[in-house]
Design an enzyme around this catalytic site. Sequence first.
Site, PDB file in Angstrom:
ATOM      1  N   LYS A   1      22.315  -9.608 -12.178  1.00 27.82           N
ATOM      2  CA  LYS A   1      22.021 -10.956 -11.656  1.00 27.82           C
ATOM      3  C   LYS A   1      21.472 -11.891 -12.734  1.00 27.82           C
ATOM      4  CE  LYS A   1      19.065  -9.750  -8.410  1.00 27.82           C
ATOM      5  NZ  LYS A   1      19.102  -8.293  -8.543  1.00 27.82           N
TER       6      LYS A   1
ATOM      7  N   ASN B   1      14.908 -16.023  -8.886  1.00 20.93           N
ATOM      8  CA  ASN B   1      14.315 -14.774  -9.386  1.00 20.93           C
ATOM      9  C   ASN B   1      14.245 -14.744 -10.903  1.00 20.93           C
ATOM     10  OD1 ASN B   1      13.201 -12.283  -8.458  1.00 20.93           O
ATOM     11  ND2 ASN B   1      15.004 -11.206  -9.232  1.00 20.93           N
TER      12      ASN B   1
ATOM     13  N   HIS C   1      15.821  -0.478  -3.675  1.00 23.70           N
ATOM     14  CA  HIS C   1      14.826  -1.098  -2.789  1.00 23.70           C
ATOM     15  C   HIS C   1      14.889  -0.566  -1.353  1.00 23.70           C
ATOM     16  CE1 HIS C   1      14.228  -3.778  -6.111  1.00 23.70           C
ATOM     17  NE2 HIS C   1      15.380  -4.392  -5.959  1.00 23.70           N
TER      18      HIS C   1
END
Length: 441
Positions: free
Chosen positions: A121, A144, A190
């Site tokens: 990302k 982010n 996650h």
Amino acid sequence: MGIVSDVFAGRKYAVLGLARSGLATVECLAASGAQVVAWDSRDEARAAVEGKAELADPTEIDLKGFDGVVVSPGVPLNRHPIAMHAKLAGVPVVGDIELFALARPTLPKHRVVGITGTNGKSTTTALVHHIIETAGIPTRMGGNIGLPILGQDPLPDGGVYVLELSSYQIDLTRSLDCDVAVLLNITPDHLDRYNGFEGYVASKARLFEMQAGDHIAVIAAEDEPSRSILSSVRHSRAADDERVMAVKAADIDPSRQAGWPALQGPHNAQNAAVAIAVARALGIDEAAIEKGLQSYASLPHRMQRVRELNGVLYVNDSKATNAASTAPALAAYPPIDGRPRLHWIVGGLAKTDNLDECEPYFGNVAHAYTIGEAGAMFAELLRSHMAVDDSEMLSAAVRRAARVAQPGDVVLLSPACASFDQFRDFEARGDAFVAAVAALE
């Protein structure tokens, strides 16, 4: 100054957590005429918002009448008391990206690119931002990565916001309609925050569910979950709709990729394929795209070329905190004339007890140097495949690799582990690697 919007005037928000995005959120809301209640467990963080917000813990006050509770993406909604407290009061729990989405109608005319995925990302976000800059279009990067988007000045007419979006940030967003929404890949990660892998995949899919049907989706359909989302997006729109674009690493000509110094390896071929598709969707011409690819400089801690010493290249890939993100780094440096040339520094706080995703590329590794809590386990696992030195400490691994490496070799820190056994975060681990390399003579 940051973003100020009259959409928040007269509204009432609670802000929980006053790190960078929390502070930017308080500044934005207060300057926009909202009533703000804020809290952080740290004294110095609370002091930073005095005069701009009332200080009170949102988990302990009556939230009825509030327009939202703004939390940082780090707050685990599946087990934090704020989630149920807000639900009982009928108040939405959101993040700063949702506030940005709400403010958009009051900002100068612009477009938004939202980029998500398990791995790649940050590189892809920075690359898309760089290509847009190279084309001379006003742009801001956030989410982010980099500075909080609410803390950055609004773009002029025609600008493009490029947002890196974690699944946590998507979870806290209800109305972000990206002009171009991007999915890179999905691998298990996650899972402590979700109801199984399916819950994590569903979180990524919401980025496209929030999109208007006439906006563009770019999906790298190289894993089953991503292909499933691609199929779903196509089904929900016209099946032959050109606004749903599937890309893959194989779209990139290796001879062309060789001219992009900071974008080597198959994972960067995927990142580049996505970035090219996004740039084309934004109407950027091919010359500007190619110039951007050639001039892009890698981010710190992500396949960052640190130094070349005595013919040996040192690469900092500390951001690789799981085996799936380390695998493409190993793949980026194949043997030359049949001789493996990689000296791989691996280990830390393990997320799994295996390195299965890396195994196809073990043949590229001449020598492994294991570090941290997982060091002994990984040393045992790797010994049948390659020479192994259980170095324990990162600085020792760098020194030992430097002694063994020959001209043309690559010393690669790509740990496939979290950093928290020995370091504050992956950035601190990467900085320690850079310092250890700088100390070599």
